[in-house]
Design a protein around this motif. Structure first.
Motif, PDB file in Angstrom:
ATOM      1  N   LYS A   1       7.374   0.495 -20.083  1.00 36.25           N
ATOM      2  CA  LYS A   1       6.360  -0.143 -20.860  1.00 36.25           C
ATOM      3  C   LYS A   1       5.253  -0.389 -19.997  1.00 36.25           C
ATOM      4  O   LYS A   1       3.958  -0.356 -20.691  1.00 36.25           O
ATOM      5  CB  LYS A   1       6.733  -1.335 -21.459  1.00 36.25           C
ATOM      6  CG  LYS A   1       8.097  -1.086 -22.623  1.00 36.25           C
ATOM      7  CD  LYS A   1       8.624  -2.413 -23.109  1.00 36.25           C
ATOM      8  CE  LYS A   1       9.578  -2.263 -24.006  1.00 36.25           C
ATOM      9  NZ  LYS A   1      10.291  -3.433 -24.697  1.00 36.25           N
ATOM     10  N   LEU A   2       5.298  -0.964 -18.634  1.00 37.52           N
ATOM     11  CA  LEU A   2       4.096  -1.071 -18.038  1.00 37.52           C
ATOM     12  C   LEU A   2       3.352   0.032 -17.634  1.00 37.52           C
ATOM     13  O   LEU A   2       1.902   0.002 -17.665  1.00 37.52           O
ATOM     14  CB  LEU A   2       4.341  -1.718 -16.745  1.00 37.52           C
ATOM     15  CG  LEU A   2       4.549  -3.285 -16.527  1.00 37.52           C
ATOM     16  CD1 LEU A   2       5.054  -3.971 -15.210  1.00 37.52           C
ATOM     17  CD2 LEU A   2       3.427  -4.059 -17.288  1.00 37.52           C
TER      18      LEU A   2
ATOM     19  N   SER B   1       6.049  -9.499 -12.609  1.00 35.04           N
ATOM     20  CA  SER B   1       6.844 -10.243 -13.586  1.00 35.04           C
ATOM     21  C   SER B   1       8.203  -9.621 -14.071  1.00 35.04           C
ATOM     22  O   SER B   1       9.027 -10.148 -14.678  1.00 35.04           O
ATOM     23  CB  SER B   1       5.910 -10.251 -14.915  1.00 35.04           C
ATOM     24  OG  SER B   1       5.674  -8.973 -15.681  1.00 35.04           O
ATOM     25  N   ILE B   2       8.220  -8.283 -13.655  1.00 38.37           N
ATOM     26  CA  ILE B   2       9.189  -7.492 -14.139  1.00 38.37           C
ATOM     27  C   ILE B   2      10.259  -7.167 -12.858  1.00 38.37           C
ATOM     28  O   ILE B   2      11.563  -6.723 -13.068  1.00 38.37           O
ATOM     29  CB  ILE B   2       9.077  -6.025 -14.731  1.00 38.37           C
ATOM     30  CG1 ILE B   2       8.568  -5.179 -13.609  1.00 38.37           C
ATOM     31  CG2 ILE B   2       8.093  -6.357 -15.903  1.00 38.37           C
ATOM     32  CD1 ILE B   2       8.357  -3.562 -14.286  1.00 38.37           C
ATOM     33  N   VAL B   3       9.824  -7.407 -11.667  1.00 39.51           N
ATOM     34  CA  VAL B   3      10.461  -7.171 -10.352  1.00 39.51           C
ATOM     35  C   VAL B   3      11.647  -8.170 -10.321  1.00 39.51           C
ATOM     36  O   VAL B   3      11.425  -9.383 -10.368  1.00 39.51           O
ATOM     37  CB  VAL B   3       9.681  -7.262  -9.000  1.00 39.51           C
ATOM     38  CG1 VAL B   3      10.418  -7.120  -8.006  1.00 39.51           C
ATOM     39  CG2 VAL B   3       8.468  -6.162  -9.262  1.00 39.51           C
TER      40      VAL B   3
ATOM     41  N   GLY C   1      -3.175   3.079 -13.810  1.00 43.54           N
ATOM     42  CA  GLY C   1      -3.054   2.967 -12.519  1.00 43.54           C
ATOM     43  C   GLY C   1      -1.598   2.909 -11.771  1.00 43.54           C
ATOM     44  O   GLY C   1      -1.471   3.579 -11.033  1.00 43.54           O
ATOM     45  N   LEU C   2      -0.845   2.203 -12.659  1.00 43.90           N
ATOM     46  CA  LEU C   2       0.699   2.198 -12.160  1.00 43.90           C
ATOM     47  C   LEU C   2       1.381   3.565 -12.483  1.00 43.90           C
ATOM     48  O   LEU C   2       2.219   3.979 -11.585  1.00 43.90           O
ATOM     49  CB  LEU C   2       1.412   1.220 -13.033  1.00 43.90           C
ATOM     50  CG  LEU C   2       2.979   0.906 -12.593  1.00 43.90           C
ATOM     51  CD1 LEU C   2       3.254   0.554 -11.272  1.00 43.90           C
ATOM     52  CD2 LEU C   2       3.542  -0.255 -13.663  1.00 43.90           C
ATOM     53  N   GLN C   3       1.278   4.070 -13.665  1.00 44.07           N
ATOM     54  CA  GLN C   3       1.580   5.481 -13.913  1.00 44.07           C
ATOM     55  C   GLN C   3       1.107   6.453 -12.980  1.00 44.07           C
ATOM     56  O   GLN C   3       1.988   7.271 -12.350  1.00 44.07           O
ATOM     57  CB  GLN C   3       1.214   5.812 -15.252  1.00 44.07           C
ATOM     58  CG  GLN C   3       1.746   7.116 -15.962  1.00 44.07           C
ATOM     59  CD  GLN C   3       1.622   7.368 -17.290  1.00 44.07           C
ATOM     60  OE1 GLN C   3       0.535   7.252 -17.609  1.00 44.07           O
ATOM     61  NE2 GLN C   3       2.466   8.074 -17.864  1.00 44.07           N
TER      62      GLN C   3
ATOM     63  N   GLU D   1       0.720  -1.204   0.141  1.00 45.32           N
ATOM     64  CA  GLU D   1       0.101  -0.061  -0.112  1.00 45.32           C
ATOM     65  C   GLU D   1       0.745   1.229   0.032  1.00 45.32           C
ATOM     66  O   GLU D   1       0.212   2.403  -0.054  1.00 45.32           O
ATOM     67  CB  GLU D   1      -0.831  -0.002   1.295  1.00 45.32           C
ATOM     68  CG  GLU D   1      -1.974  -1.136   1.080  1.00 45.32           C
ATOM     69  CD  GLU D   1      -3.052  -0.825   2.271  1.00 45.32           C
ATOM     70  OE1 GLU D   1      -2.935   0.026   2.968  1.00 45.32           O
ATOM     71  OE2 GLU D   1      -4.198  -1.624   2.066  1.00 45.32           O
ATOM     72  N   LEU D   2       2.205   1.053   0.307  1.00 54.44           N
ATOM     73  CA  LEU D   2       3.230   2.318   0.442  1.00 54.44           C
ATOM     74  C   LEU D   2       3.856   2.410  -1.317  1.00 54.44           C
ATOM     75  O   LEU D   2       4.494   3.311  -1.386  1.00 54.44           O
ATOM     76  CB  LEU D   2       3.948   2.136   1.357  1.00 54.44           C
ATOM     77  CG  LEU D   2       3.444   2.132   2.625  1.00 54.44           C
ATOM     78  CD1 LEU D   2       4.633   2.016   3.879  1.00 54.44           C
ATOM     79  CD2 LEU D   2       2.626   3.427   3.174  1.00 54.44           C
ATOM     80  N   CYS D   3       3.668   1.415  -1.856  1.00 52.45           N
ATOM     81  CA  CYS D   3       4.881   1.121  -3.112  1.00 52.45           C
ATOM     82  C   CYS D   3       3.962   1.344  -4.211  1.00 52.45           C
ATOM     83  O   CYS D   3       2.889   1.526  -4.416  1.00 52.45           O
ATOM     84  CB  CYS D   3       5.498  -0.062  -2.820  1.00 52.45           C
ATOM     85  SG  CYS D   3       6.798  -0.224  -3.820  1.00 52.45           S
ATOM     86  N   LEU D   4       4.555   0.683  -5.416  1.00 53.89           N
ATOM     87  CA  LEU D   4       3.838   0.902  -6.625  1.00 53.89           C
ATOM     88  C   LEU D   4       2.573   0.062  -6.715  1.00 53.89           C
ATOM     89  O   LEU D   4       1.772   0.335  -7.521  1.00 53.89           O
ATOM     90  CB  LEU D   4       4.958   0.433  -7.712  1.00 53.89           C
ATOM     91  CG  LEU D   4       5.902   1.552  -8.002  1.00 53.89           C
ATOM     92  CD1 LEU D   4       6.923   0.954  -9.138  1.00 53.89           C
ATOM     93  CD2 LEU D   4       5.282   2.659  -8.629  1.00 53.89           C
ATOM     94  N   PRO D   5       2.399  -1.003  -5.968  1.00 55.52           N
ATOM     95  CA  PRO D   5       1.137  -1.913  -6.377  1.00 55.52           C
ATOM     96  C   PRO D   5       0.012  -1.273  -5.861  1.00 55.52           C
ATOM     97  O   PRO D   5      -1.356  -1.690  -5.997  1.00 55.52           O
ATOM     98  CB  PRO D   5       1.324  -3.101  -5.414  1.00 55.52           C
ATOM     99  CG  PRO D   5       2.906  -3.376  -5.424  1.00 55.52           C
ATOM    100  CD  PRO D   5       3.435  -1.771  -5.333  1.00 55.52           C
ATOM    101  N   PHE D   6       0.281   0.000  -5.096  1.00 54.19           N
ATOM    102  CA  PHE D   6      -1.088   0.529  -4.409  1.00 54.19           C
ATOM    103  C   PHE D   6      -2.191   0.890  -5.601  1.00 54.19           C
ATOM    104  O   PHE D   6      -1.834   1.655  -6.660  1.00 54.19           O
ATOM    105  CB  PHE D   6      -0.756   1.679  -3.969  1.00 54.19           C
ATOM    106  CG  PHE D   6      -1.837   2.476  -3.057  1.00 54.19           C
ATOM    107  CD1 PHE D   6      -2.559   1.790  -1.901  1.00 54.19           C
ATOM    108  CD2 PHE D   6      -2.378   3.553  -3.609  1.00 54.19           C
ATOM    109  CE1 PHE D   6      -3.668   2.682  -1.309  1.00 54.19           C
ATOM    110  CE2 PHE D   6      -3.476   4.446  -2.918  1.00 54.19           C
ATOM    111  CZ  PHE D   6      -4.010   3.891  -2.113  1.00 54.19           C
TER     112      PHE D   6
END
Length: 254
Positions: free
Chosen positions: A130-131, A43-45, A137-139, A26-31
């Protein structure tokens, strides 16, 4: 002396130990991402071996191939001046993203060193771009993190601008308190993983001044010093010291 660690080829993070079940998501990019979008991010991590204390993750001037999310431990970022002296820029805790300063020119404008044994998730920049194009939402989350970084820089300017040593030290402790609270950890009792000289360098003070201010706050009962740990006994008093010198609420970043 700081040493950069050479790692073997990176492997994808196993799914079960990645973003899908990470308590920091919740603090990082997946939020804000749905499960399928998180799987694409997973898949890219890449993951690295644990980084020992005092090892350098990246150097000022290095080409930026990846951003780094702190999974455990903590880091100090700093620049090296022309005379060889170091200026501490900030400290990074779990869930926070490092390397954003490299997005402008493709090179890191600062160095990052581990303050304790630490683990990071590596986000290869080419894949991340690319993602971001594929997942709005990631952007958006990356933009929010960039905004938080800018707000943190504003806080630092206020912190260091014509403030007394007492106000600087109190503000630093309050910033850390709020950041640990955001991690779901105690906001009143935590370790100072950074050395006194790093804190002093960050705050623009001498080590002796930082130690004296901590001792005075301890004598007043506002805090208790436990070796490298701090217990905040009177959060209201700490805020009372800080509030006159802060026009806006502190962001939880330092």
């Amino acid at each position: 002396m700081n040493e950069k660690i050479n790692y073997p080829p990176l492997k994808p993070v196993p799914l079960l130990s990645s973003c899908l079940d990470c308590r920091l998501s919740e603090l990082c990019l997946p939020f804000g991402l749905n499960a399928d979008e998180v799987k694409q991010l997973v898949s890219i991590v890449k993951n690295k071996r644990p980084i020992p204390a005092d090892a350098v993750l990246f150097w000022q001037g290095d080409d930026c191939q990846s951003l780094y999310a702190v999974k455990s431990g903590s880091f100090r970022t700093f620049i090296t001046n022309a005379d060889g002296s170091e200026q501490t820029l900030g400290f990074y805790l779990p869930g926070e993203l490092m390397g954003l300063d490299a997005l402008q020119h493709g090179r890191f404008s600062s160095s990052a060193t581990a303050l304790e044994t630490a683990v990071v998730c590596e986000l290869p920049l080419a894949h991340l771009n690319k993602l971001c194009a594929a997942i709005p939402g990631l952007q958006n989350q990356l933009m929010r993190i960039l905004g938080k970084e800018i707000a943190s820089d504003h806080d630092k300017i206020v912190l260091l601008g014509h403030r007394s040593a007492r106000e600087r030290v109190a503000t630093f402790l309050l910033m850390l308190s709020r950041r640990y609270d955001a991690l779901g950890l105690s906001s009143t009792e935590f370790n100072l993983s950074m050395r006194r000289q790093d804190i002093a360098n960050f705050l623009g003070l001498t080590i002796e001044t930082v130690s004296r201010q901590l001792a005075e706050l301890s004598r007043e009962g506002v805090i208790t010093i436990k070796q490298r740990g701090v217990q905040i006994n009177d959060p209201a008093m700490l805020k009372a010291i800080v509030e006159p010198c802060m026009a806006q609420p502190l962001s939880h970043s330092a």
